[in-house]
Design an enzyme around this catalytic site. Structure first.
Site, PDB file in Angstrom:
ATOM      1  N   CYS A  44      -5.517  28.874  -8.215  1.00  0.00           N
ATOM      2  CA  CYS A  44      -6.024  29.375  -9.490  1.00  0.00           C
ATOM      3  C   CYS A  44      -7.193  28.502  -9.949  1.00  0.00           C
ATOM      4  O   CYS A  44      -6.996  27.357 -10.376  1.00  0.00           O
ATOM      5  CB  CYS A  44      -4.875  29.354 -10.505  1.00  0.00           C
ATOM      6  SG  CYS A  44      -5.374  29.347 -12.246  1.00  0.00           S
ATOM      7  N   CYS A  47      -7.006  26.932 -13.383  1.00  0.00           N
ATOM      8  CA  CYS A  47      -6.031  25.847 -13.475  1.00  0.00           C
ATOM      9  C   CYS A  47      -6.663  24.543 -12.996  1.00  0.00           C
ATOM     10  O   CYS A  47      -6.432  23.471 -13.563  1.00  0.00           O
ATOM     11  CB  CYS A  47      -4.789  26.145 -12.624  1.00  0.00           C
ATOM     12  SG  CYS A  47      -3.977  27.687 -13.057  1.00  0.00           S
TER      13      CYS A  47
END
Lengths: 124, 513
Positions: A44, A47
């Site tokens: 991600c 993230c």
């Protein structure tokens, strides 16, 4: 300098809920991230961007609080709209930073803003 | 009303010389804009001002209710007004829908019961998420949020006190007062303060209010009694004189008649004389029938006072600083641009005299004020033709003049009133009584017959009324209405089809397609 908060690292929904149930009555902050691979990189990208920003503000956590770093799982698991994080914890995206048991949460790009992160850690 | 409010007085603010030292000669204030009150108006004004790159701060502080209820950022609407009200109204409507569902074929076990302990926490959680959402928005838009109680020291200086009593002083180029109002308590009634609650408390109760007496006849009283009845509680309303003062009275009676037929008890022309607590913990209310003089009593679990709201001005120190207030209402006098009698001090929302006590007008006024102060705008807030809806069990939407007001302004001969009793299609199979579903359009009698006032009672009244607010703002006429095609099958289409006038004396009940 001794940390004023406890940091816990968990993987998956069951481990997360277990960690929370063992810390009843405490101020629990949780950061949900897409899981990291063997090189330590998450699938991600948001993230990856948010983590150092959130970690940079951990010093502002209230004394006695708990910071749970939770890796949610692989991308296909996350994309399934019926995964436990989405269904039960009502998470809508990763990264999510929340204060357990309160409506306080920061989702996705909100986690990039260190002043919002600091605000969550320092305000009632 | 204008006579009671002399604005634009250039009075020397108190404490001027003490603060001259604090204030630098070059007008270097802490903030370009300081807003006292973080409700609908205050938040909208501050966020808009921040868009112009100005340094803005909002002071929001909630003094607990006498019962001890407190809440977060967002003001009355979010915490103890519109939002929880509409959600609990929805809870009540769903109860009715579930009953109707059986007629539509759904097999639902009887009886259906409601659990306050499921509804209230869900509503409260949503409100808390809004408090947080507002907090994030302010931070994001670079508005400084301070959980402090503000009061004026002079035209540019505010004293701010924290909940622990710590004081600080802030200066600002402009100050906006947006502190709103709080429910009044009839303190002359023994036991009212100790044993009664208000709308500040009802949405935050940890337990069901049980058998409730609502004292008052405003929309707050009726909406509360309405949803309490709808969720299955024994609710009564005690009215001193008339319901929904200020609203079209014919419609107000339809609203209360409907509530009566659906289980809300009414004590008309009665006034409570005292409230006592019994050993059981229940409340014994004594009252007088104002017509007969007779005394009566009954026991309740909860007494909810909805006898009016008072502006939050006491703690602001307004007189000292020279901000003129209307002696009757206690609200702050403002001119068309929301300015008070003191330069650079403005007032918006419920605190401002003569303004509607509504969230959308406070928000719009706040935004336009910020644009006038910091943008290049000169646009004033238009308070004309503001639509509203009362979310009683039978909802009532309106925009423009009541029939009484239209008669006052144009005379009975100067207006034409079109009306109709209609039956929502959904009521048919559900075997619901539609005798209070009514539409009234008050128009000028001459020419194309411009629409002066629109009134609608029925399901989804708010949704129906919103579009007509635009039409009326554009000066829509009955001729244009007649040329508009209805959407079928809806309740709203009956508005388009209005053709019976009150003047004709004909039966206004809609028949068939």
């Amino acid at each position: 300098m001794a940390r004023q908060y406890e940091e816990v690292t968990v993987r998956g929904y069951d481990e997360f809920m277990k960690a929370v149930s063992q810390r009843k009555g405490k101020d629990v902050f949780a950061y949900f991230s897409g899981s990291k691979n063997e090189q330590g990189v998450s699938w991600c990208p948001d993230c990856v961007k948010a983590e150092p920003i959130v970690r940079g503000e951990l010093g502002y956590l209230p004394p006695g609080s708990v910071f749970i770093y939770c890796q949610v799982g692989e991308r296909p698991y996350w994309k399934d709209p019926n995964n436990e994080f989405k269904k039960t914890l009502k998470l809508s995206g990763v990264p999510t930073l929340l204060r357990y048991g309160t409506p306080q949460k920061l989702v996705e790009e909100e986690c990039f803003k260190k002043d919002l992160v600091r605000m969550m850690f320092t305000e009632d | 009303m204008a006579a009671l409010c002399k604005w634009r007085h250039r009075l020397k603010p108190a404490g001027f010389f003490q603060n001259a030292v604090r204030r630098q000669l070059s007008d270097n204030y802490d903030y370009d804009l300081l807003v006292i009150g973080g409700g609908s108006g205050g938040l909208a004004c501050s966020k808009e001002a921040a868009q112009f790159g100005k340094k803005v701060a909002v002071l929001d502080y909630v003094e607990s209710s006498p019962k001890g209820t407190k809440w977060g950022l967002g003001g009355t609407c979010v915490n103890v007004g519109c939002i929880p009200k509409k959600l609990m109204h929805q809870a009540a409507l769903l109860g009715g829908a579930v009953k109707d569902a059986q007629k539509y074929g759904w097999r639902i076990p009887s009886p259906i019961t409601h659990d306050w302990l499921t509804m209230a926490p869900a509503v409260q959680d949503y409100i808390r998420s809004l408090n947080w959402g507002h907090r994030v928005q302010l931070q994001d838009k670079k508005v400084k949020y301070l959980n402090l109680k503000g009061s004026l020291m002079d035209g540019h200086t505010v004293k701010a006190v924290s909940k622990t009593g710590k004081e600080s002083v802030l200066t600002a180029g402009n100050i906006v007062i947006a502190t709103g109002g709080r429910p009044k308590y009839p303190t002359h009634i023994p036991g009212s303060l100790e044993y009664g609650i208000s709308s500040d408390d009802i949405f935050w109760l940890k337990e069901s209010p049980g058998k409730t007496l609502v004292v008052g006849a405003s929309y707050i009283a009726l909406e509360c009694a309405g949803f309490l009845t709808g969720i299955g509680l024994d609710a009564s309303v005690m009215v001193r004189s008339i319901p929904l003062r200020g609203f079209d009275q014919q419609i107000a009676c339809l609203v209360t008649d409907y509530m009566g037929s659906y289980g809300t008890k009414f004590h008309w022309k009665c006034s409570p004389s005292k409230v006592e607590k019994l050993e059981t913990g229940r409340l014994l209310v004594s009252w007088t029938d104002l017509d007969s003089g007779k005394e009566d009593q009954d026991t309740f679990d909860t007494v909810l006072w909805a006898v009016g709201r008072a502006p939050e001005t006491r703690a602001l120190n307004l007189e000292k600083v020279g901000v003129k207030m209307n002696r009757e209402t206690g609200k702050v006098c403002v001119s068309a641009d929301e300015a008070t009698s003191v330069p650079h001090i403005y007032a918006i929302g419920d605190i401002a005299d003569g303004r509607p006590e509504l969230t959308p007008t406070a928000i719009q006024a706040g935004k336009l004020l910020a644009r006038r102060l910091f943008g290049k705008s000169s646009e004033l807030m238009d308070y004309d033709c503001v639509p509203t809806t009362v979310f009683t069990p039978l909802e009532y939407g309106s925009v423009g003049l009541s029939e009484e007001e239209a008669v006052r302004r144009h005379g009975e001969d100067g207006i034409e009133v079109f009306h109709a009793f209609y039956k929502p299609l959904e009521f048919t199979v559900a075997e619901r009584d539609a005798s209070h579903c009514y539409i009234k359009m008050v128009c000028l009698r001459e020419g194309a017959r411009r629409i002066l006032g629109f009134h609608f009672t029925g399901p989804n009244a708010g949704e129906v009324t919103q579009g007509f607010a635009l039409a009326i703002k554009c000066g829509a006429t009955y001729t244009q209405l007649m040329a508009t095609v209805g959407i079928h099958p809806t309740s709203a289409e009956e508005i388009i089809k209005l053709h019976i006038t009150k003047r004709s004396g004909l039966d206004p009940t809609v028949t068939g397609c």
